[in-house]
Design a protein around this motif. Structure first.
Motif: not given
Lengths: 250, 87
Positions: A200-206
């Motif tokens: 989730l965190q990675a996607f939010v950043q992406e």
């Protein structure tokens, strides 16, 4: 001379009264605190200035002029400050605003909605769709397949389970998109695999998301502590990343 | 001029009445504070018109007092409501 002065004073006076009445009408007619404040602070200031300038012209002495200009000066100073204080206080007290008020902070907000699927998620979707409409934003539904538990299975079996989970995930995302479409909001769906909160965190950043909508963790009764702990860990991780607002929908 | 003063008085009283309607209707305390704030401004205008009508420049001292009092009460109300929300 005196006639000209009187006529000027009368015109200023009536203009001032007109603005004061408009402000009062606005206070009664407008739909929420913030709009009423807008009517009250602006038109009253100009209305008062008109009336007081009329007073100044009518008497025409230095003594009156000093007092009147002082009051006008104070009004111009205090009206915005007072309105600002009430607005702040209303916002802190969570006084709601008119349903048709839209926020448009110069750019389209990206709203990510993490979905688990199933009937419990529909309310989470609803909240996300509502936010997307409010902010005129881009809505992305994200489903994360949790791959942690698959490590114990033998490879061929794991691959078969994965295939089934992907099919399931696709249909969850399609259902979410259909729900958004029915509400008149365009949305896309994204599928990721991995450990849930890190993914989730990675996607939010992406996608550089502005708002993340998550559901309250799904849990068996009696297990709320563990679920809450997971939620807080996720929120903590996102907080460190900075600029995303997290909305937890129940 | 006399006619203009009468019209002005009537208009300002009408504005006061409208503010009063908002104070009665509410719905939140903040709406009432906004209406009260506007009321104090209207009263300042009213005293100004009254001073002209009575030809009494002395009444203008009242303007300053009411104006400042209105501001201070608005700020006090705002702070008070905000404090209440935080507890």
């Amino acid at each position: 001379m005196s006639v000209v002065r009187d006529v000027l004073a009368a015109i200023l006076l009536l203009t001032g009264v007109f603005f004061s009445v408009v402000a009062a009408v606005g206070i009664v007619r407008l739909p929420d605190v913030y709009l009423r404040m807008h009517a009250s602070s602006k038109s009253t200031t100009i209305g008062l200035a008109g009336i007081l300038l009329a007073v100044f012209l009518y008497f025409g002495t230095y003594e009156v002029a000093t007092k009147v200009l002082l009051v006008i000066f104070f009004t111009f100073l205090t009206a915005p400050v007072g309105a600002h204080m009430i607005a702040r206080s209303a916002y802190v007290c969570a006084v709601g605003w008119y349903a048709q008020t839209t926020r448009y902070d110069l750019e389209r907000a990206t709203i990510v909605c993490a979905t688990r699927g199933g009937p419990a998620s529909e309310r989470v979707h609803e909240r996300a769709i509502e936010l997307a409409r409010e902010r005129n934003g881009e809505l992305v539904f994200l489903h994360v397949i949790d791959t942690r538990d698959l490590g114990d299975l033998e490879p061929a079996r794991a691959a078969a389970v994965m295939r089934q989970m992907r099919t399931l995930a696709q249909s969850i995302l399609r259902a979410a998109q259909a729900q958004a479409r029915a509400a008149g909001v365009r949305a896309r769906g994204e599928l990721r695999e991995g450990e849930v909160s890190r993914t989730l965190q990675a996607f939010v950043q992406e996608v550089d998301a502005d708002v993340l909508v998550v559901g309250y963790p799904h849990t068996a009764p009696g297990n709320e502590h563990e679920a809450e702990g997971r939620l807080w860990r996720l929120l903590g991780g996102l907080q460190e990343q900075g600029n995303v607002r997290v909305v937890v929908a129940r | 001029m006399r006619l203009a003063l009468d019209i002005a008085l009537a208009g300002l009283v009408f504005a006061l009445l409208l503010d009063f309607v908002r104070i009665l209707l509410g719905p939140t305390a903040h709406d009432r504070v906004v209406a009260l704030d506007n009321m104090s401004s209207v009263v300042v205008g009213l005293v100004g018109v009254y001073a002209m009508r009575r030809e009494q420049a002395v009444l203008l001292d009242v303007l300053i007092v009411i104006g400042l009092l209105g501001f201070i009460s608005t700020v006090a109300f705002a702070r008070y409501l905000e404090r209440g929300a935080q507890q």
